[in-house]
Design a protein around this motif. Structure first.
Motif, PDB file in Angstrom:
ATOM      1  N   LEU A  22       0.825  -1.207   0.000  1.00  0.00           N
ATOM      2  CA  LEU A  22       0.000   0.000   0.000  1.00  0.00           C
ATOM      3  C   LEU A  22       0.860   1.258   0.000  1.00  0.00           C
ATOM      4  CD1 LEU A  22      -2.795  -1.075   2.516  1.00  0.00           C
ATOM      5  CD2 LEU A  22      -3.016  -0.758   0.046  1.00  0.00           C
ATOM      6  N   LEU A  76       2.055   1.733  -3.511  1.00  0.00           N
ATOM      7  CA  LEU A  76       1.006   2.277  -4.372  1.00  0.00           C
ATOM      8  C   LEU A  76       0.872   3.790  -4.203  1.00  0.00           C
ATOM      9  CD1 LEU A  76      -1.859  -0.394  -4.101  1.00  0.00           C
ATOM     10  CD2 LEU A  76      -0.428   0.128  -6.090  1.00  0.00           C
ATOM     11  N   GLN A  77       1.021   4.264  -2.977  1.00  0.00           N
ATOM     12  CA  GLN A  77       0.958   5.709  -2.751  1.00  0.00           C
ATOM     13  C   GLN A  77       2.084   6.429  -3.492  1.00  0.00           C
ATOM     14  OE1 GLN A  77       0.016   7.027   1.444  1.00  0.00           O
ATOM     15  NE2 GLN A  77       0.253   4.831   1.833  1.00  0.00           N
ATOM     16  N   GLY A 102       1.412   6.481  -7.170  1.00  0.00           N
ATOM     17  CA  GLY A 102       0.386   7.474  -7.473  1.00  0.00           C
ATOM     18  C   GLY A 102       0.943   8.895  -7.456  1.00  0.00           C
ATOM     19  N   ALA A 159      -5.413   4.818  -1.296  1.00  0.00           N
ATOM     20  CA  ALA A 159      -4.341   3.926  -0.843  1.00  0.00           C
ATOM     21  C   ALA A 159      -3.874   4.302   0.556  1.00  0.00           C
ATOM     22  CB  ALA A 159      -3.172   3.974  -1.824  1.00  0.00           C
TER      23      ALA A 159
END
Length: 352
Positions: free
Chosen positions: A62, A65-66, A69, A236
């Motif tokens: 996670l 993913l941040q 992004g 996220a």
């Protein structure tokens, strides 16, 4: 000569105050917490052992993913973006600096890093303003939506979060007015404005003009892509923090945990905090979790777990990204590849 020495000594004293004030704030906040909360180290030891290996993997994914992004959002605002790997390295270095340095001074690391990619500092600052505006917008909307759908589950939230939403709405309004003002300027407006000033402030006026032009030249598509990327980052981040709370405090109601998770991004925008947020962040979390019905010692232990975990995660990823970033630039220099000039103005945020 005396005036010059006086000016230097004043700047030295000012920098010392900026360095020592956050440390003092941290010490006072930690001392207040230890005096008010009946906390024992064994409570932290018991809570820290709840993290499983599977949970650690999920949290790391996670977190990744941040960062991906954030790199995607940065690419959407750049006219000539480097490869994704370089953007992720820049984002992670920036995250580490923003976490560690007091008074939001770490935000200035992003313009410095982007300058080495050919982006002028005022243009990079304009991009940073847009990204922080997107963060503020999504955090406000998500918190407002949570209050609308869960107001019966957490009625005590109204007195805590409504002031945050009001302040955030005011900031968003000011940002919208600034972007609207910048977008209505003519392309040659900066030249005319700079010509009005004398030589003493012409340089600053020119940089301000670059900042304004960068805001005004961003297309609606870029703004929407930035907002959508921020939505992915926010979701996220919410999943990360909720899963973290579930791992360490499984008895906490998910509605209350969600409220705290959504309120923290707004509170974190306040620049008055201890060094790396030590003390002030823990005090805020203890207050919020206690309002959510969690005992103060357990809330303090959860805050300490979050502090240690985030520090290890951000410091390890930030230092690794910094080493990879330097290695990549060194390899590009030795192999004869072109490296953008720091003074190059074509690497701005605008796209035709």
């Amino acid at each position: 000569m005396q005036n010059t020495q006086a000016g230097i000594s004043w700047r030295v004293r000012y920098r010392r105050v900026l360095m020592l004030a956050p440390v003092l704030v941290s010490v006072l906040a930690i001392g207040l917490l230890l005096a008010v909360v009946d906390w024992q180290p064994r409570q932290f030891e018991a809570m820290s052992q709840r993290l499983t290996q599977e949970g650690l993997v999920v949290l790391a994914l996670l977190f990744g993913l941040q960062q991906l992004g954030r790199a995607t959002r940065l690419r959407a605002l750049m006219a000539q973006a480097p490869d994704t790997r370089r953007l992720v390295e820049i984002v992670m270095i920036h995250q580490f600096c923003d976490y560690l340095l007091p008074l939001k001074a770490g935000e200035l690391s992003l313009p410095e890093l982007l300058k080495r990619e050919g982006v002028e500092r005022p243009v990079a600052c304009a991009m940073l303003v847009v990204m922080r505006g997107c963060d503020l917008l999504l955090a406000t909307l998500l918190l407002l939506g949570t209050l609308v759908f869960l107001h019966d589950e957490i009625p005590e939230a109204l007195s805590l979060t409504v002031p945050l939403i009001i302040v955030a709405g005011g900031l968003l309004g000011g940002l919208a007015v600034t972007i609207r003002w910048a977008s209505r300027r003519t392309p040659d407006g900066r030249t005319r404005d700079v010509a009005r000033y004398g030589n003493a402030i012409r340089y600053s006026a020119g940089k301000l003009g670059l900042f304004r032009d960068a805001l005004g030249s961003l297309s609606a598509r870029q703004y929407w892509r930035a907002v959508l990327s921020t939505l992915g980052i926010s979701l996220a981040g919410i999943a990360f923090n909720l899963f973290f709370c579930w791992q360490f405090a499984p008895d906490l109601r998910w509605q209350s945990a969600l409220l705290v998770v959504l309120a923290m991004p707004l509170i974190s925008q306040i620049p008055i905090r201890g060094w790396a947020g030590i003390g002030t962040s823990e005090a805020t979390l203890v207050f919020l979790f206690c309002q959510a019905g969690m005992p103060a010692p357990a809330a303090f232990s959860l805050a300490i777990c979050g502090r240690i975990f985030h520090f290890l995660l951000l410091s390890s990823s930030g230092l690794a990204a910094f080493c990879l970033y330097l290695r990549g630039r060194a390899q590009a220099a030795t192999s004869g590849l072109a490296i953008p000039s720091p003074n190059r103005s074509s690497g701005g945020a605008a796209r035709p």
